[in-house]
Design an enzyme around this catalytic site. Structure first.
Site, short mmCIF file in Angstrom:
data_model
loop_
_atom_site.label_atom_id
_atom_site.label_comp_id
_atom_site.label_asym_id
_atom_site.label_seq_id
_atom_site.Cartn_x
_atom_site.Cartn_y
_atom_site.Cartn_z
N TYR A 18 0.85 -1.07 -0.21
CA TYR A 18 -0.36 -0.28 -0.03
C TYR A 18 0.69 1.23 0.16
O TYR A 18 0.34 2.49 -0.72
CB TYR A 18 -1.28 0.39 1.40
CG TYR A 18 -1.73 -0.91 1.27
CD1 TYR A 18 -3.06 -1.35 -0.16
CD2 TYR A 18 -2.22 -2.19 1.92
CE1 TYR A 18 -3.59 -2.37 0.50
CE2 TYR A 18 -3.20 -3.05 2.29
CZ TYR A 18 -4.05 -3.23 0.75
OH TYR A 18 -4.19 -3.68 0.51
N GLU A 30 0.09 13.52 -9.49
CA GLU A 30 -0.34 15.08 -8.64
C GLU A 30 0.81 15.65 -9.10
O GLU A 30 1.73 15.43 -9.01
CB GLU A 30 -0.23 14.81 -7.22
CG GLU A 30 -0.79 14.26 -6.52
CD GLU A 30 -2.57 14.37 -6.91
OE1 GLU A 30 -2.38 15.85 -6.89
OE2 GLU A 30 -3.71 14.16 -6.79
N GLU A 71 4.19 18.36 1.26
CA GLU A 71 2.63 18.71 -0.39
C GLU A 71 2.18 16.88 -0.07
O GLU A 71 1.00 17.25 -0.50
CB GLU A 71 3.73 18.20 -1.43
CG GLU A 71 2.89 18.34 -2.44
CD GLU A 71 1.69 19.56 -2.33
OE1 GLU A 71 0.89 19.45 -2.63
OE2 GLU A 71 2.74 20.32 -2.17
N GLU A 78 -6.84 17.50 1.36
CA GLU A 78 -7.28 18.23 0.46
C GLU A 78 -8.62 17.04 -0.56
O GLU A 78 -9.63 17.39 -0.69
CB GLU A 78 -7.00 18.35 -0.48
CG GLU A 78 -6.15 20.07 -0.53
CD GLU A 78 -5.38 20.68 -1.56
OE1 GLU A 78 -5.22 20.34 -2.72
OE2 GLU A 78 -4.75 21.91 -1.33
N GLU A 87 -18.73 20.81 -2.54
CA GLU A 87 -18.99 21.82 -3.19
C GLU A 87 -18.42 22.89 -1.97
O GLU A 87 -17.59 22.48 -1.16
CB GLU A 87 -20.73 22.58 -2.87
CG GLU A 87 -21.50 21.05 -3.45
CD GLU A 87 -22.09 20.08 -2.37
OE1 GLU A 87 -21.77 20.00 -1.80
OE2 GLU A 87 -21.92 18.90 -3.27
N TYR A 88 -17.93 23.91 -2.27
CA TYR A 88 -17.78 25.37 -1.02
C TYR A 88 -18.33 25.18 -0.13
O TYR A 88 -19.32 24.98 -0.17
CB TYR A 88 -17.41 26.64 -2.44
CG TYR A 88 -16.58 27.27 -1.51
CD1 TYR A 88 -15.35 27.52 -1.38
CD2 TYR A 88 -17.90 28.21 -0.41
CE1 TYR A 88 -14.69 28.09 -0.71
CE2 TYR A 88 -16.62 29.17 -0.24
CZ TYR A 88 -15.66 28.60 0.64
OH TYR A 88 -14.91 30.48 0.93
N HIS A 89 -17.33 24.95 0.89
CA HIS A 89 -18.30 25.36 2.34
C HIS A 89 -16.73 25.86 2.75
O HIS A 89 -15.46 25.88 3.10
CB HIS A 89 -18.53 23.51 3.11
CG HIS A 89 -18.99 24.00 4.06
ND1 HIS A 89 -18.34 24.72 4.98
CD2 HIS A 89 -20.32 24.24 4.11
CE1 HIS A 89 -19.24 24.75 6.32
NE2 HIS A 89 -20.74 24.46 6.25
N LYS A 96 -8.28 23.82 3.90
CA LYS A 96 -7.92 23.41 3.10
C LYS A 96 -6.66 24.19 3.57
O LYS A 96 -5.44 24.29 3.29
CB LYS A 96 -8.59 22.97 1.93
CG LYS A 96 -9.27 22.25 1.59
CD LYS A 96 -9.98 22.32 0.41
CE LYS A 96 -9.35 21.71 -0.71
NZ LYS A 96 -10.27 21.73 -1.85
N SER A 100 -1.90 23.47 3.18
CA SER A 100 -1.43 24.46 2.30
C SER A 100 -1.21 24.72 2.75
O SER A 100 0.85 25.63 2.62
CB SER A 100 -2.36 25.34 0.82
OG SER A 100 -1.27 25.64 0.07
#
Length: 122
Positions: A18, A30, A71, A78, A87-89, A96, A100
């Site tokens: 894994y 990514e 990262e 993320e 959806e955006y919240h 997030k 970052s």
């Protein structure tokens, strides 16, 4: 769920499977990991070119390990946030942004480290 019949060694082998699968997925899907890996390879070439010391190699390897780890964790946070709330919240955005921000600390640290390593050679 853990299988009661799995031996310790068999369990470790599964874990390694894994682990390598996750690393492969990061390296192949990514773009940020691809970019940072490429930059790491460039600095490996520079390290050979400038013949940096063993201690400088250790710090450089630790630095790029820090960046790739940060990262990877940022990506995991993320992806989890996007799964939990597609959806955006505002609160998910906050989480997030913090993940970052951790990446930013790693990058700044490694930039300082690389400056300390390569400045004398330039």
């Amino acid at each position: 769920m853990k299988n009661i019949n799995d031996s310790f060694l068999k369990g470790r082998a599964k874990s390694l499977k894994y682990t390598f699968k996750g690393a492969f997925l990061l390296l192949t899907t990514e773009h940020s990991i691809m970019t940072q890996s490429f930059i790491g390879v460039v600095f490996v070439v520079l390290g050979f070119y400038f013949k940096i010391t063993n201690v400088e190699w250790m710090f450089q390897i630790l630095g790029f390990g820090l960046i790739l780890t940060a990262e990877s964790l940022n990506t995991a946070v993320e992806k989890l946030c996007d799964f939990v709330h597609p959806e955006y919240h505002k609160k998910i955005g906050f989480v997030k942004d913090i993940a970052s921000g951790a990446m930013t600390f790693a990058v700044i640290s490694v930039l300082i480290l690389l400056t300390l390593i390569y400045y004398p050679y330039l």
